[in-house]
Design a protein around this motif. Structure first.
Motif, PDB file in Angstrom:
ATOM      1  N   ASP A  52      -4.623  30.134 -11.516  1.00  0.00           N
ATOM      2  CA  ASP A  52      -3.926  29.034 -10.869  1.00  0.00           C
ATOM      3  C   ASP A  52      -3.096  28.199 -11.855  1.00  0.00           C
ATOM      4  O   ASP A  52      -2.051  27.674 -11.496  1.00  0.00           O
ATOM      5  CB  ASP A  52      -4.935  28.143 -10.142  1.00  0.00           C
ATOM      6  CG  ASP A  52      -4.265  27.274  -9.095  1.00  0.00           C
ATOM      7  OD1 ASP A  52      -3.399  27.800  -8.361  1.00  0.00           O
ATOM      8  OD2 ASP A  52      -4.587  26.079  -9.019  1.00  0.00           O
ATOM      9  N   ALA A  53      -3.559  28.110 -13.077  1.00  0.00           N
ATOM     10  CA  ALA A  53      -2.828  27.305 -14.068  1.00  0.00           C
ATOM     11  C   ALA A  53      -1.444  27.901 -14.310  1.00  0.00           C
ATOM     12  O   ALA A  53      -0.431  27.190 -14.332  1.00  0.00           O
ATOM     13  CB  ALA A  53      -3.625  27.251 -15.370  1.00  0.00           C
ATOM     14  N   TYR A  54      -1.395  29.217 -14.468  1.00  0.00           N
ATOM     15  CA  TYR A  54      -0.118  29.897 -14.681  1.00  0.00           C
ATOM     16  C   TYR A  54       0.806  29.668 -13.484  1.00  0.00           C
ATOM     17  O   TYR A  54       1.984  29.336 -13.626  1.00  0.00           O
ATOM     18  CB  TYR A  54      -0.360  31.394 -14.896  1.00  0.00           C
ATOM     19  CG  TYR A  54       0.916  32.171 -15.124  1.00  0.00           C
ATOM     20  CD1 TYR A  54       1.431  32.351 -16.406  1.00  0.00           C
ATOM     21  CD2 TYR A  54       1.629  32.711 -14.042  1.00  0.00           C
ATOM     22  CE1 TYR A  54       2.608  33.045 -16.613  1.00  0.00           C
ATOM     23  CE2 TYR A  54       2.809  33.397 -14.242  1.00  0.00           C
ATOM     24  CZ  TYR A  54       3.296  33.561 -15.523  1.00  0.00           C
ATOM     25  OH  TYR A  54       4.468  34.235 -15.730  1.00  0.00           O
ATOM     26  N   PHE A  55       0.249  29.860 -12.291  1.00  0.00           N
ATOM     27  CA  PHE A  55       1.006  29.691 -11.048  1.00  0.00           C
ATOM     28  C   PHE A  55       1.634  28.298 -10.973  1.00  0.00           C
ATOM     29  O   PHE A  55       2.837  28.142 -10.739  1.00  0.00           O
ATOM     30  CB  PHE A  55       0.053  29.944  -9.871  1.00  0.00           C
ATOM     31  CG  PHE A  55       0.550  29.479  -8.537  1.00  0.00           C
ATOM     32  CD1 PHE A  55       1.574  30.150  -7.887  1.00  0.00           C
ATOM     33  CD2 PHE A  55      -0.018  28.374  -7.917  1.00  0.00           C
ATOM     34  CE1 PHE A  55       2.027  29.727  -6.644  1.00  0.00           C
ATOM     35  CE2 PHE A  55       0.426  27.947  -6.675  1.00  0.00           C
ATOM     36  CZ  PHE A  55       1.459  28.627  -6.046  1.00  0.00           C
ATOM     37  N   LYS A  56       0.845  27.267 -11.210  1.00  0.00           N
ATOM     38  CA  LYS A  56       1.336  25.886 -11.102  1.00  0.00           C
ATOM     39  C   LYS A  56       2.409  25.605 -12.148  1.00  0.00           C
ATOM     40  O   LYS A  56       3.401  24.917 -11.881  1.00  0.00           O
ATOM     41  CB  LYS A  56       0.172  24.896 -11.236  1.00  0.00           C
ATOM     42  CG  LYS A  56      -0.771  24.943 -10.029  1.00  0.00           C
ATOM     43  CD  LYS A  56      -1.431  23.580  -9.796  1.00  0.00           C
ATOM     44  CE  LYS A  56      -2.060  23.505  -8.408  1.00  0.00           C
ATOM     45  NZ  LYS A  56      -3.394  24.109  -8.365  1.00  0.00           N
ATOM     46  N   ALA A  57       2.227  26.178 -13.330  1.00  0.00           N
ATOM     47  CA  ALA A  57       3.201  25.957 -14.406  1.00  0.00           C
ATOM     48  C   ALA A  57       4.558  26.583 -14.055  1.00  0.00           C
ATOM     49  O   ALA A  57       5.613  25.984 -14.288  1.00  0.00           O
ATOM     50  CB  ALA A  57       2.667  26.526 -15.720  1.00  0.00           C
ATOM     51  N   MET A  58       4.528  27.790 -13.479  1.00  0.00           N
ATOM     52  CA  MET A  58       5.785  28.458 -13.144  1.00  0.00           C
ATOM     53  C   MET A  58       6.499  27.753 -11.994  1.00  0.00           C
ATOM     54  O   MET A  58       7.721  27.614 -11.990  1.00  0.00           O
ATOM     55  CB  MET A  58       5.549  29.936 -12.779  1.00  0.00           C
ATOM     56  CG  MET A  58       5.086  30.822 -13.927  1.00  0.00           C
ATOM     57  SD  MET A  58       6.143  30.736 -15.423  1.00  0.00           S
ATOM     58  CE  MET A  58       5.012  29.925 -16.557  1.00  0.00           C
ATOM     59  N   VAL A  59       5.744  27.290 -10.998  1.00  0.00           N
ATOM     60  CA  VAL A  59       6.344  26.543  -9.896  1.00  0.00           C
ATOM     61  C   VAL A  59       7.001  25.265 -10.426  1.00  0.00           C
ATOM     62  O   VAL A  59       8.140  24.940 -10.062  1.00  0.00           O
ATOM     63  CB  VAL A  59       5.283  26.210  -8.813  1.00  0.00           C
ATOM     64  CG1 VAL A  59       5.803  25.160  -7.839  1.00  0.00           C
ATOM     65  CG2 VAL A  59       4.876  27.476  -8.059  1.00  0.00           C
ATOM     66  N   ALA A  60       6.318  24.584 -11.336  1.00  0.00           N
ATOM     67  CA  ALA A  60       6.870  23.340 -11.904  1.00  0.00           C
ATOM     68  C   ALA A  60       8.176  23.622 -12.657  1.00  0.00           C
ATOM     69  O   ALA A  60       9.120  22.831 -12.591  1.00  0.00           O
ATOM     70  CB  ALA A  60       5.836  22.692 -12.831  1.00  0.00           C
ATOM     71  N   LYS A  61       8.218  24.748 -13.353  1.00  0.00           N
ATOM     72  CA  LYS A  61       9.449  25.108 -14.067  1.00  0.00           C
ATOM     73  C   LYS A  61      10.621  25.297 -13.104  1.00  0.00           C
ATOM     74  O   LYS A  61      11.737  24.824 -13.352  1.00  0.00           O
ATOM     75  CB  LYS A  61       9.249  26.404 -14.867  1.00  0.00           C
ATOM     76  CG  LYS A  61       8.667  26.192 -16.249  1.00  0.00           C
ATOM     77  CD  LYS A  61       8.374  27.506 -16.960  1.00  0.00           C
ATOM     78  CE  LYS A  61       9.568  28.009 -17.752  1.00  0.00           C
ATOM     79  NZ  LYS A  61       9.160  29.021 -18.771  1.00  0.00           N
ATOM     80  N   VAL A  62      10.373  26.005 -12.011  1.00  0.00           N
ATOM     81  CA  VAL A  62      11.431  26.254 -11.027  1.00  0.00           C
ATOM     82  C   VAL A  62      11.909  24.929 -10.420  1.00  0.00           C
ATOM     83  O   VAL A  62      13.114  24.693 -10.283  1.00  0.00           O
ATOM     84  CB  VAL A  62      10.946  27.226  -9.923  1.00  0.00           C
ATOM     85  CG1 VAL A  62      11.962  27.314  -8.787  1.00  0.00           C
ATOM     86  CG2 VAL A  62      10.680  28.609 -10.519  1.00  0.00           C
TER      87      VAL A  62
END
Lengths: 353, 353
Positions: A257-267
């Motif tokens: 989930d940490a990776y997922f949230k980080a990538m969404v925040a980048k977008v």
């Protein structure tokens, strides 16, 4: 002379899929994919090819369980399919068997009317208002079901949850499907209403925020009665649709989930940055809660920009349809990709004016 | 009181998928999987998770091209789907739109009647003869289409190509689907008739001989007109069904032909060895051209053997249906697995008699 069997071949208007350029030099901002790959952990779980020889678990229970846990619902409230297209098509087939028309907006995801035609479901398309917002009162009329995306496509506009709930509560006699393909990029989900309304189905996908368009994973969350109805229809048709790589890699994606949230925040950060970069060039973007923006220019027709960009190997999406034919749908890529696009637009706008 | 929407939910008799035990101590001879993994090369092509973020090529052209090349046909003659179940279901939906009944044998693959019911296609089921052979004259009558597997399931019996051609040639006004899921394990394919008859569709799968049940890949080969009709229906429904791992790994599997042929030969050798091993125990097997055998015992009821084997953690398949309720369908595993099964059967038969 045609053979006699040709009379019995189903006649359909084939859908033309979006362009998937094979040229790898292209900047691809036309199909709302995520510019970042999924969690690197998903590749590690698929190293052993021997697991491919066995049929997948037809219930995909490993994936269903991890999705249920993630959203805090019971596994009996989760239905998985081969992309949200599969989940939506199954939902149309399962829930929309009334003689009354189903309702969805005039400007919306382009597959709804395709499925309605295919399954011979009558439909009506209430118009969005002049700001491309849902008019909730249009959904008070008698109907055979309601479906709309939130955020909407291709506008990217999020409808606040009070209005969504108003539509659900006015349709106690119909199933209401809220298609939340883009919800992770902005806005509050209707998932919190699942236990309150027995006519609500929320649909999600792994193709956008989870960077897994290539795997085809979608799901619906609802109450156990509606989920069972979906599974009954699915099993009556083809019980092994989701393959093992999807089940295994999808499960691993939810766990990281940490990776997922980080990538969404980048977008989301790139989206803000991009909108600000093109405003001085004369562009207006509708307020986006998705991983794309819907943009129009103050004096250059969208179609011309679309064609010029394509010549420069930058693909965006243009819809030659009423009301939206002066807009471009631009997927959010990496900062580097968007910088190149801004650079192109800057030169292009100057060359025209 | 039920909600009003419950009237509009599609009522189906859900298919119950075969048992997929999670217990890894089980010897699994119940779903006709291949005991050997696919080519080790298929794992190498999926190391980069970044490719998962992009939508698959909706035409799966990479896979279509390699299948076409393998069979010496044009790419316009190949349709791919998510398992042969998907290909067959699409074929029913596309080709069987007559008011006349389609024809398939009384003993055959158990999904044909499920799809016919789902799509509301009328059907008739001519009986196989007392040796479980097709009676070709039964397929001379007026019909809306014909479908049968060759080799047949669950009998494993191969029908010679002259009889297959006879049925095709007597049905110039209908589409004839020959479902060759098991053909790689024995018998001559109807593929050589594709150019001779415009009403023939041959269906294949990667799930059996290619050890890829976990990936869900099937295909149809026919003439370009019928393949286009299939694609038109498919694209009108869901254009992204086959995912990237399936396209990439499936392509690599076709390329590694030496490995494929070696594994098929191993299964066929084990089949011969197994049939000879159980004959002295009082078993008779129908002559199999598949990766399973259909066996009956001279005095112990099949159902009792099925249940005793299951208690011993060996899963085979039993069908509680007219004419075949004294047979077991036994998938061919590794030599070691079959030896353990023979050992069990030897002890079991002795304990009964």
């Amino acid at each position: 002379m045609m053979a006699a069997w040709s009379d019995n071949i189903r006649k359909v208007e084939p859908y033309v899929p979006g362009e998937q350029p094979k040229d790898t030099n292209v900047i691809k901002l036309n199909t709302n994919e995520n510019p970042y790959g999924p969690s690197p952990r998903v590749a590690e779980v698929i190293q052993n090819p021997d697991l491919l020889r066995l049929y997948p678990d037809p219930t995909a229970s490993q994936l269903v369980d991890v999705i249920a846990e993630y959203h805090g619902v019971d596994s009996s409230q989760v239905f998985v399919g081969v992309g949200s297209d599969d989940v939506l098509a199954m939902s149309f087939l399962t829930f929309f068997n009334s003689d009354k028309p189903i309702l969805f907006p005039d400007i919306t995801y382009s597959f709804y009317d395709v499925w309605a035609e295919l399954f011979r479901i009558p439909y009506e398309r209430p118009a969005l208002d002049e700001n491309f917002r849902l008019v909730k009162e249009d959904y008070y009329r008698e109907n055979g079901g309601v479906v709309f995306p939130n955020p909407n496509a291709p506008t990217g506009i999020y409808e606040n949850l009070a209005n969504v709930e108003d539509i659900i509560s006015h349709n106690g006699d119909s199933i209401v499907i809220v298609d939340e393909a883009y919800i992770d990029f902005g806005g509050k989900s209707a998932l919190e209403l699942i236990d309150k309304y027995d006519n609500l189905v929320v649909v999600r996908t792994f193709s956008k925020s989870r960077s897994m368009a290539g795997l085809r994973i979608g799901y619906a969350i609802s109450n156990p009665i509606l989920i069972k109805a979906l599974n009954d229809v699915k099993y009556s048709y083809n019980s092994y649709t989701m393959n093992r790589p999807s089940i295994i890699m999808g499960t691993e994606s939810v766990k990281d989930d940490a990776y997922f949230k980080a990538m969404v925040a980048k977008v989301v950060a790139t989206r803000t940055r991009f909108v600000e970069s093109i405003r001085p060039l004369g562009f207006t973007c509708l307020e986006s809660s998705a991983n794309f923006v819907f943009a129009t220019h103050e004096n250059i027709p969208a179609k011309e920009i679309f064609e010029a960009a394509k010549k420069a190997h930058i693909y965006v999406r243009y819809f030659d349809k009423p009301r939206i034919d002066n807009y471009l749908r631009i997927s959010i890529g990496t900062d580097e990709e968007m910088d190149k696009f801004v650079e192109f637009l800057t030169g292009y706008v100057q060359s025209i004016q």
